[in-house]
Design an enzyme around this catalytic site. Structure first.
Site, PDB file in Angstrom:
ATOM      1  N   ALA A   9       0.886  -1.291   0.072  1.00 21.48           N
ATOM      2  CA  ALA A   9      -0.039   0.043   0.187  1.00 21.48           C
ATOM      3  C   ALA A   9       1.019   1.211  -0.084  1.00 21.48           C
ATOM      4  O   ALA A   9       0.316   2.211   0.132  1.00 21.48           O
ATOM      5  CB  ALA A   9      -1.076  -0.199   1.199  1.00 21.48           C
ATOM      6  N   SER A  10       2.103   1.173  -0.176  1.00 22.41           N
ATOM      7  CA  SER A  10       2.971   2.406  -0.412  1.00 22.41           C
ATOM      8  C   SER A  10       2.977   3.348  -1.496  1.00 22.41           C
ATOM      9  O   SER A  10       3.358   4.250  -1.481  1.00 22.41           O
ATOM     10  CB  SER A  10       4.388   1.825  -0.097  1.00 22.41           C
ATOM     11  OG  SER A  10       4.862   1.082  -0.943  1.00 22.41           O
ATOM     12  N   VAL A  63       5.140 -10.042   1.728  1.00 26.98           N
ATOM     13  CA  VAL A  63       4.141 -10.838   1.843  1.00 26.98           C
ATOM     14  C   VAL A  63       4.419 -12.415   1.137  1.00 26.98           C
ATOM     15  O   VAL A  63       3.471 -13.047   1.267  1.00 26.98           O
ATOM     16  CB  VAL A  63       2.807 -10.267   1.278  1.00 26.98           C
ATOM     17  CG1 VAL A  63       2.313  -8.883   2.245  1.00 26.98           C
ATOM     18  CG2 VAL A  63       3.124  -9.719  -0.083  1.00 26.98           C
ATOM     19  N   ASN A  89      -3.294  -6.761  -2.194  1.00 24.15           N
ATOM     20  CA  ASN A  89      -2.944  -5.888  -3.355  1.00 24.15           C
ATOM     21  C   ASN A  89      -1.582  -6.131  -3.899  1.00 24.15           C
ATOM     22  O   ASN A  89      -1.384  -5.890  -5.344  1.00 24.15           O
ATOM     23  CB  ASN A  89      -3.316  -4.449  -3.100  1.00 24.15           C
ATOM     24  CG  ASN A  89      -2.757  -3.537  -4.125  1.00 24.15           C
ATOM     25  OD1 ASN A  89      -3.232  -3.075  -5.159  1.00 24.15           O
ATOM     26  ND2 ASN A  89      -1.463  -2.909  -3.660  1.00 24.15           N
ATOM     27  N   SER A 141      -6.485  -9.451 -12.082  1.00 25.31           N
ATOM     28  CA  SER A 141      -6.292  -8.689 -13.330  1.00 25.31           C
ATOM     29  C   SER A 141      -7.099  -9.155 -14.421  1.00 25.31           C
ATOM     30  O   SER A 141      -7.364 -10.553 -14.338  1.00 25.31           O
ATOM     31  CB  SER A 141      -4.944  -9.000 -13.735  1.00 25.31           C
ATOM     32  OG  SER A 141      -4.476  -8.501 -14.713  1.00 25.31           O
ATOM     33  N   TYR A 154       2.374 -14.026 -14.672  1.00 25.41           N
ATOM     34  CA  TYR A 154       1.582 -13.090 -14.242  1.00 25.41           C
ATOM     35  C   TYR A 154       0.099 -13.395 -14.259  1.00 25.41           C
ATOM     36  O   TYR A 154      -0.582 -13.525 -13.358  1.00 25.41           O
ATOM     37  CB  TYR A 154       1.620 -11.639 -14.657  1.00 25.41           C
ATOM     38  CG  TYR A 154       0.925 -10.649 -14.565  1.00 25.41           C
ATOM     39  CD1 TYR A 154       1.117  -9.774 -13.074  1.00 25.41           C
ATOM     40  CD2 TYR A 154      -0.337  -9.958 -14.883  1.00 25.41           C
ATOM     41  CE1 TYR A 154       0.360  -8.961 -12.503  1.00 25.41           C
ATOM     42  CE2 TYR A 154      -0.914  -9.067 -14.328  1.00 25.41           C
ATOM     43  CZ  TYR A 154      -0.709  -8.390 -13.273  1.00 25.41           C
ATOM     44  OH  TYR A 154      -1.329  -7.434 -12.703  1.00 25.41           O
ATOM     45  N   ALA A 156      -0.953 -16.410 -14.664  1.00 29.36           N
ATOM     46  CA  ALA A 156      -0.825 -17.710 -13.960  1.00 29.36           C
ATOM     47  C   ALA A 156      -1.296 -17.331 -12.368  1.00 29.36           C
ATOM     48  O   ALA A 156      -2.253 -18.064 -11.931  1.00 29.36           O
ATOM     49  CB  ALA A 156       0.298 -18.855 -13.915  1.00 29.36           C
ATOM     50  N   LYS A 158      -2.658 -14.474 -11.315  1.00 28.09           N
ATOM     51  CA  LYS A 158      -3.889 -13.733 -11.317  1.00 28.09           C
ATOM     52  C   LYS A 158      -5.141 -14.779 -11.344  1.00 28.09           C
ATOM     53  O   LYS A 158      -6.170 -14.506 -10.785  1.00 28.09           O
ATOM     54  CB  LYS A 158      -3.903 -12.532 -12.252  1.00 28.09           C
ATOM     55  CG  LYS A 158      -2.802 -11.512 -11.917  1.00 28.09           C
ATOM     56  CD  LYS A 158      -3.020 -10.730 -10.442  1.00 28.09           C
ATOM     57  CE  LYS A 158      -2.144  -9.733 -10.134  1.00 28.09           C
ATOM     58  NZ  LYS A 158      -2.520  -9.302  -8.846  1.00 28.09           N
ATOM     59  N   ILE A 187      -4.487   0.441 -15.571  1.00 31.27           N
ATOM     60  CA  ILE A 187      -4.713   1.399 -14.800  1.00 31.27           C
ATOM     61  C   ILE A 187      -3.303   1.982 -14.773  1.00 31.27           C
ATOM     62  O   ILE A 187      -2.211   1.752 -14.791  1.00 31.27           O
ATOM     63  CB  ILE A 187      -5.027   0.749 -13.404  1.00 31.27           C
ATOM     64  CG1 ILE A 187      -6.459  -0.226 -13.466  1.00 31.27           C
ATOM     65  CG2 ILE A 187      -5.341   1.895 -12.373  1.00 31.27           C
ATOM     66  CD1 ILE A 187      -7.369   0.336 -14.165  1.00 31.27           C
TER      67      ILE A 187
HETATM   68  P1  NAD Z   1       2.642  -1.135  -8.400  1.00 31.48           P
HETATM   69  O1  NAD Z   1       4.057  -1.619  -8.554  1.00 31.48           O
HETATM   70  O2  NAD Z   1       2.778   0.616  -8.313  1.00 31.48           O
HETATM   71  O3  NAD Z   1       2.447  -1.347  -6.683  1.00 31.48           O
HETATM   72  C1  NAD Z   1       2.708  -3.018  -6.149  1.00 31.48           C
HETATM   73  C2  NAD Z   1       3.075  -2.534  -4.834  1.00 31.48           C
HETATM   74  O4  NAD Z   1       3.229  -3.937  -4.130  1.00 31.48           O
HETATM   75  C3  NAD Z   1       4.162  -1.745  -4.369  1.00 31.48           C
HETATM   76  O5  NAD Z   1       3.855  -1.047  -3.457  1.00 31.48           O
HETATM   77  C4  NAD Z   1       5.158  -2.697  -4.001  1.00 31.48           C
HETATM   78  O6  NAD Z   1       6.371  -2.399  -3.056  1.00 31.48           O
HETATM   79  C5  NAD Z   1       4.395  -3.824  -3.304  1.00 31.48           C
HETATM   80  N1  NAD Z   1       4.989  -5.228  -3.330  1.00 31.48           N
HETATM   81  C6  NAD Z   1       5.731  -5.789  -4.201  1.00 31.48           C
HETATM   82  N2  NAD Z   1       6.251  -7.199  -3.819  1.00 31.48           N
HETATM   83  C7  NAD Z   1       5.890  -6.915  -2.546  1.00 31.48           C
HETATM   84  C8  NAD Z   1       6.123  -8.055  -1.510  1.00 31.48           C
HETATM   85  N3  NAD Z   1       6.892  -9.104  -1.648  1.00 31.48           N
HETATM   86  N4  NAD Z   1       5.518  -7.658  -0.122  1.00 31.48           N
HETATM   87  C9  NAD Z   1       4.953  -6.580  -0.276  1.00 31.48           C
HETATM   88  N5  NAD Z   1       4.697  -5.612  -0.876  1.00 31.48           N
HETATM   89  C10 NAD Z   1       5.012  -5.854  -2.067  1.00 31.48           C
HETATM   90  O7  NAD Z   1       1.564  -1.554  -9.007  1.00 31.48           O
HETATM   91  P2  NAD Z   1      -0.169  -1.441  -9.112  1.00 31.48           P
HETATM   92  O8  NAD Z   1      -0.253  -1.083 -10.446  1.00 31.48           O
HETATM   93  O9  NAD Z   1      -0.417  -0.418  -8.229  1.00 31.48           O
HETATM   94  O10 NAD Z   1      -0.537  -2.963  -8.647  1.00 31.48           O
HETATM   95  C11 NAD Z   1      -1.516  -3.172  -7.683  1.00 31.48           C
HETATM   96  C12 NAD Z   1      -1.903  -4.213  -7.989  1.00 31.48           C
HETATM   97  O11 NAD Z   1      -2.961  -4.383  -8.808  1.00 31.48           O
HETATM   98  C13 NAD Z   1      -1.036  -5.420  -8.226  1.00 31.48           C
HETATM   99  O12 NAD Z   1      -1.552  -6.731  -7.660  1.00 31.48           O
HETATM  100  C14 NAD Z   1      -1.244  -5.667  -9.955  1.00 31.48           C
HETATM  101  O13 NAD Z   1      -0.801  -6.934 -10.165  1.00 31.48           O
HETATM  102  C15 NAD Z   1      -2.648  -5.314  -9.912  1.00 31.48           C
HETATM  103  N6  NAD Z   1      -3.054  -4.829 -11.069  1.00 31.48           N
HETATM  104  C16 NAD Z   1      -2.679  -3.678 -11.617  1.00 31.48           C
HETATM  105  C17 NAD Z   1      -2.917  -3.174 -12.975  1.00 31.48           C
HETATM  106  C18 NAD Z   1      -2.581  -1.902 -13.438  1.00 31.48           C
HETATM  107  O14 NAD Z   1      -2.718  -1.736 -14.576  1.00 31.48           O
HETATM  108  N7  NAD Z   1      -1.828  -1.209 -12.874  1.00 31.48           N
HETATM  109  C19 NAD Z   1      -3.935  -3.891 -13.446  1.00 31.48           C
HETATM  110  C20 NAD Z   1      -4.283  -5.121 -12.824  1.00 31.48           C
HETATM  111  C21 NAD Z   1      -3.859  -5.631 -11.904  1.00 31.48           C
END
Ligand code: NAD
Length: 246
Positions: A9-10, A63, A89, A141, A154, A156, A158, A187
């Site tokens: 969530a950062s 995680v 997330n 996703s 990825y 697999a 999701k 997104i």
């Molecule tokens: P992002 O890279 O901005 O954020 C992902 C977050 O997960 C980061 O804060 C990262 O530090 C954290 N993270 C990664 N590995 C970790 C670990 N081992 N332990 C704890 N935290 C960890 O990506 P986002 O676009 O905000 O994606 C968030 C979620 O949404 C993800 O699951 C991604 O697969 C999914 N998603 C994103 C999109 C898109 O278009 N951005 C589309 C479909 C799904």
């Protein structure tokens, strides 16, 4: 006061979900990947959440590791007493065509995106079972629904999240714990900023609404799934993609 944990969530979608659930009145646990940068960003998100008058707890935990998740859940329980909402997330990509994908990149994505959901649900749901209430929202996703060339690992991970969501809905339903997934399309976040212009244009052509989604358009649906209005919704996958792949 009810408590929500959001993994990863950062920044990006996770940070926006944290702020939205803070606005909804939850005390917020901001999980971040352990690093100085992650901690600083989590603290910034915490300040924005606290502006809504709620408490926050930033916790660095990888995680993908079961022991880290167990420690985090124990600490959250000690800090807040209850855990009412879990948003899984955290996620990564290590894209490449299957023919060229290394075993290391396959395993890394499965560990962070899929195993983390086992780690967090096993630990948090035992708390929710005792409470006889809870909401779990998993971030899948469109790649998990339709597949995506270059994302074997990825997709697999999701797709697995969807199976885990439906199974957990069946296992925990009688305890008033709901479990749903959201399946975002494209997104605008650091994850998608990394795509090339050609990739971005090819994607826009497939989206009925001809634009990327914004993080608050994911957070709004997560907020709904956590709310009393969604009390009879479980085992569902809500696609949030502006009409991709119809
Ligand atoms: P992002 O890279 O901005 O954020 C992902 C977050 O997960 C980061 O804060 C990262 O530090 C954290 N993270 C990664 N590995 C970790 C670990 N081992 N332990 C704890 N935290 C960890 O990506 P986002 O676009 O905000 O994606 C968030 C979620 O949404 C993800 O699951 C991604 O697969 C999914 N998603 C994103 C999109 C898109 O278009 N951005 C589309 C479909 C799904």
């Amino acid at each position: 006061m009810a408590t929500a944990i959001i993994t990863g969530a950062s920044q990006g979608i996770g940070a926006c979900i944290a702020k939205r659930l803070a606005k909804d009145g939850y005390d917020i646990v901001i999980n971040y990947y352990p690093s100085e940068d992650g901690k600083a960003k989590a603290q910034d998100v915490a300040k924005e959440c606290e502006a809504f008058g709620v408490k926050t707890f930033c916790y660095g935990a990888d995680v993908s590791k079961f022991a880290d998740c167990e420690e985090m859940v124990k600490a959250v329980k000690a800090e807040f007493g209850t855990i009412d909402v879990l948003v899984n997330n955290a996620g990564i990509t290590k894209d490449g065509l299957l023919a060229r994908m290394s075993e290391e990149n396959y395993d890394a994505v499965i560990a962070v995106n899929q195993k983390s959901v086992f780690n967090m649900m096993k630990t948090v749901c035992s708390v929710m079972m005792k409470q006889r209430s809870g909401r779990v929202i998993n971030v899948s996703s469109v790649a998990g629904l339709y597949g995506n060339a270059g994302q074997f690992n990825y997709s697999a991970s999701k797709a697995a999240i969807i199976g885990m969501t439906k199974t957990a809905a069946k296992e925990f339903g009688s305890r008033s714990i709901t479990c749903n997934a959201v399946a975002p399309g494209f997104i605008q976040t650091p994850m998608t900023d990394a795509l090339t212009d050609d990739q971005k244009n090819a994607i826009l052509n497939q989206i009925a609404m001809k634009r990327y989604g914004q993080v608050d358009e994911i957070a709004g649906v997560v907020s709904f799934l956590a709310s009393p209005d969604a009390s009879y919704v479980t085992g569902q996958v809500i696609e949030i993609s502006g009409g991709l792949s119809m």
